[in-house]
Design a protein around this motif. Structure first.
Motif, PDB file in Angstrom:
ATOM      1  N   ILE A   1      49.454  40.159  36.117  1.00 26.73           N
ATOM      2  CA  ILE A   1      48.787  41.121  37.005  1.00 26.73           C
ATOM      3  C   ILE A   1      47.503  41.636  36.367  1.00 26.73           C
ATOM      4  O   ILE A   1      46.462  41.751  37.029  1.00 26.73           O
ATOM      5  N   ILE A   2      47.544  41.938  35.062  1.00 27.54           N
ATOM      6  CA  ILE A   2      46.352  42.395  34.355  1.00 27.54           C
ATOM      7  C   ILE A   2      45.251  41.354  34.427  1.00 27.54           C
ATOM      8  O   ILE A   2      44.082  41.668  34.680  1.00 27.54           O
ATOM      9  N   SER A   3      45.626  40.090  34.227  1.00 26.96           N
ATOM     10  CA  SER A   3      44.659  38.998  34.281  1.00 26.96           C
ATOM     11  C   SER A   3      44.025  38.885  35.665  1.00 26.96           C
ATOM     12  O   SER A   3      42.810  38.706  35.802  1.00 26.96           O
ATOM     13  N   ILE A   4      44.852  39.014  36.700  1.00 29.00           N
ATOM     14  CA  ILE A   4      44.355  38.925  38.080  1.00 29.00           C
ATOM     15  C   ILE A   4      43.405  40.081  38.385  1.00 29.00           C
ATOM     16  O   ILE A   4      42.333  39.892  38.977  1.00 29.00           O
ATOM     17  N   LEU A   5      43.776  41.286  37.952  1.00 31.16           N
ATOM     18  CA  LEU A   5      42.950  42.457  38.223  1.00 31.16           C
ATOM     19  C   LEU A   5      41.622  42.392  37.475  1.00 31.16           C
ATOM     20  O   LEU A   5      40.563  42.711  38.024  1.00 31.16           O
ATOM     21  N   LEU A   6      41.646  41.956  36.209  1.00 28.01           N
ATOM     22  CA  LEU A   6      40.417  41.858  35.414  1.00 28.01           C
ATOM     23  C   LEU A   6      39.498  40.753  35.928  1.00 28.01           C
ATOM     24  O   LEU A   6      38.279  40.835  35.781  1.00 28.01           O
ATOM     25  N   ALA A   7      40.095  39.734  36.527  1.00 28.92           N
ATOM     26  CA  ALA A   7      39.293  38.630  37.070  1.00 28.92           C
ATOM     27  C   ALA A   7      38.407  39.090  38.226  1.00 28.92           C
ATOM     28  O   ALA A   7      37.436  38.416  38.584  1.00 28.92           O
ATOM     29  N   GLU A   8      38.723  40.245  38.778  1.00 26.62           N
ATOM     30  CA  GLU A   8      37.942  40.786  39.897  1.00 26.62           C
ATOM     31  C   GLU A   8      36.948  41.857  39.440  1.00 26.62           C
ATOM     32  O   GLU A   8      36.222  42.416  40.256  1.00 26.62           O
ATOM     33  N   LYS A   9      36.915  42.142  38.120  1.00 30.30           N
ATOM     34  CA  LYS A   9      36.130  43.265  37.626  1.00 30.30           C
ATOM     35  C   LYS A   9      34.858  42.837  36.899  1.00 30.30           C
ATOM     36  O   LYS A   9      34.788  41.742  36.335  1.00 30.30           O
ATOM     37  N   THR A  10      33.886  43.754  36.920  1.00 26.42           N
ATOM     38  CA  THR A  10      32.677  43.612  36.113  1.00 26.42           C
ATOM     39  C   THR A  10      32.610  44.784  35.155  1.00 26.42           C
ATOM     40  O   THR A  10      32.711  45.937  35.565  1.00 26.42           O
ATOM     41  N   VAL A  11      32.476  44.484  33.867  1.00 24.41           N
ATOM     42  CA  VAL A  11      32.344  45.528  32.851  1.00 24.41           C
ATOM     43  C   VAL A  11      30.882  45.586  32.410  1.00 24.41           C
ATOM     44  O   VAL A  11      30.273  44.559  32.118  1.00 24.41           O
ATOM     45  N   GLY A  12      30.334  46.801  32.375  1.00 26.27           N
ATOM     46  CA  GLY A  12      28.964  46.981  31.935  1.00 26.27           C
ATOM     47  C   GLY A  12      28.932  47.805  30.657  1.00 26.27           C
ATOM     48  O   GLY A  12      29.533  48.884  30.596  1.00 26.27           O
ATOM     49  N   PHE A  13      28.251  47.298  29.640  1.00 27.07           N
ATOM     50  CA  PHE A  13      28.117  48.017  28.375  1.00 27.07           C
ATOM     51  C   PHE A  13      26.741  48.662  28.282  1.00 27.07           C
ATOM     52  O   PHE A  13      25.727  48.033  28.586  1.00 27.07           O
TER      53      PHE A  13
ATOM     54  N   ASN B   1      55.168  39.236  33.952  1.00 23.80           N
ATOM     55  CA  ASN B   1      54.423  39.484  35.181  1.00 23.80           C
ATOM     56  C   ASN B   1      53.318  40.506  34.979  1.00 23.80           C
ATOM     57  O   ASN B   1      52.281  40.451  35.636  1.00 23.80           O
ATOM     58  N   LYS B   2      53.539  41.453  34.069  1.00 23.34           N
ATOM     59  CA  LYS B   2      52.541  42.486  33.825  1.00 23.34           C
ATOM     60  C   LYS B   2      51.244  41.864  33.304  1.00 23.34           C
ATOM     61  O   LYS B   2      50.149  42.222  33.745  1.00 23.34           O
ATOM     62  N   ASN B   3      51.359  40.939  32.370  1.00 24.23           N
ATOM     63  CA  ASN B   3      50.175  40.279  31.837  1.00 24.23           C
ATOM     64  C   ASN B   3      49.466  39.464  32.903  1.00 24.23           C
ATOM     65  O   ASN B   3      48.228  39.398  32.928  1.00 24.23           O
TER      66      ASN B   3
ATOM     67  N   VAL C   1      54.583  47.340  39.070  1.00 22.17           N
ATOM     68  CA  VAL C   1      54.893  46.294  38.099  1.00 22.17           C
ATOM     69  C   VAL C   1      56.397  46.222  37.878  1.00 22.17           C
ATOM     70  O   VAL C   1      57.054  47.247  37.701  1.00 22.17           O
ATOM     71  N   GLU C   2      56.945  45.018  37.910  1.00 24.90           N
ATOM     72  CA  GLU C   2      58.368  44.805  37.681  1.00 24.90           C
ATOM     73  C   GLU C   2      58.728  45.211  36.254  1.00 24.90           C
ATOM     74  O   GLU C   2      58.113  44.773  35.278  1.00 24.90           O
ATOM     75  N   LYS C   3      59.718  46.098  36.115  1.00 25.84           N
ATOM     76  CA  LYS C   3      60.084  46.619  34.804  1.00 25.84           C
ATOM     77  C   LYS C   3      61.264  45.880  34.176  1.00 25.84           C
ATOM     78  O   LYS C   3      61.638  46.149  33.050  1.00 25.84           O
ATOM     79  N   ASP C   4      61.822  44.968  34.918  1.00 32.82           N
ATOM     80  CA  ASP C   4      62.936  44.199  34.379  1.00 32.82           C
ATOM     81  C   ASP C   4      62.467  43.434  33.134  1.00 32.82           C
ATOM     82  O   ASP C   4      61.434  42.797  33.141  1.00 32.82           O
ATOM     83  N   LYS C   5      63.234  43.482  32.056  1.00 31.69           N
ATOM     84  CA  LYS C   5      62.840  42.824  30.809  1.00 31.69           C
ATOM     85  C   LYS C   5      62.606  41.341  30.998  1.00 31.69           C
ATOM     86  O   LYS C   5      61.770  40.739  30.331  1.00 31.69           O
ATOM     87  N   GLU C   6      63.349  40.721  31.898  1.00 32.74           N
ATOM     88  CA  GLU C   6      63.198  39.297  32.111  1.00 32.74           C
ATOM     89  C   GLU C   6      61.889  38.964  32.818  1.00 32.74           C
ATOM     90  O   GLU C   6      61.463  37.823  32.833  1.00 32.74           O
TER      91      GLU C   6
END
Length: 233
Positions: free
Chosen positions: A68-80, A64-66, A55-60
């Motif tokens: 990336i999180i959205s892209i990764l979660l879009a591929e996941k299945t959560v089971g409760f 991008n982190k958010n 993940v790019e750490k540059d403040k500007e």
């Protein structure tokens, strides 16, 4: 008696109808522990799925982190396992961040499933299909050590297990072996200061096992502040 204040997660131990009839006000903080558990669970999940992702750490470029999180979660299945208040709050937070699919298993189909777009499945199917499994049920004699070596064999090798249950729903010896042999990817276990966890030291020695203070709201300093809040209300 004019007011009843409770710090418990539920208020079903209070006869609300009788209180209404007698003009007694009931004040509770039912979301206090639930929100803490939900926030911690989501934080653990994001940390786990982001592990190994550059993940790019540059403040500007922090946005991008958010993304990336959205892209990764879009591929996941959560089971409760258990669709109570905690599961619903976790589901809402993850949906807002882009989670693709939610399944659950409980003793019956829950009307609340529509709040997070969850789909009822058999216990085995939740195990087999979920990338992230959140145990959110209340521990009972019937589900004690529900998660054991047979259960772990049914899960994906890449699966993340989150233990936010109130009670010992996991066989910790089997969990230790499953993590050590990488049958599952990672487990987050409740610290449970009020109850000893077998194999705690061994689990703490693994790099794919973390302990999370889900019961932090039960500490006396926190409960003292909550008591003052209820009294002021």
């Amino acid at each position: 008696l004019k007011v009843i204040g409770t710090l418990s997660e539920r208020s079903d131990h209070i006869d609300k109808k009788e209180c209404d009839k007698r003009g007694i006000q009931v004040i509770s903080m039912t979301s206090f522990g639930t929100e803490i558990a939900a926030d911690l669970t989501v934080a653990v999940i994001i940390e786990a799925i982001m592990k190994g992702v550059q993940v790019e750490k540059d403040k500007e470029k922090n946005s991008n982190k958010n993304e990336i999180i959205s892209i990764l979660l879009a591929e996941k299945t959560v089971g409760f396992i258990g669709l109570g208040d905690t599961a619903l709050e976790i589901g809402k937070r993850l949906r807002a961040k882009g989670l693709s699919k939610i399944t659950y298993n409980d003793f019956e189909v829950k009307l609340e499933e529509s709040e997070i777009g969850a789909v009822y499945e058999t216990f085995d199917k939740v195990l087999e299909e979920s990338d992230i499994i959140c145990i959110c049920c209340k521990g009972t004699n019937k589900n004690r050590e529900l998660f054991n070596k047979d259960t772990f064999h049914k899960m994906k090798n890449s699966a993340i297990l989150i233990d936010a249950a109130r009670g010992h729903v996991i066989n910790y010896s089997d969990l230790y072996e499953a993590l050590r042999e990488q049958q599952i990817s990672l487990a987050a276990v409740d610290v449970r200061e009020q109850g000893c966890i077998p194999y705690r030291e061994q689990l703490m020695g693994l790099n794919n096992s973390v302990f999370v203070p889900y019961q932090e709201s039960n500490r006396w300093d926190k409960r003292s502040k909550a008591t003052a809040s209820v009294a002021n209300d």
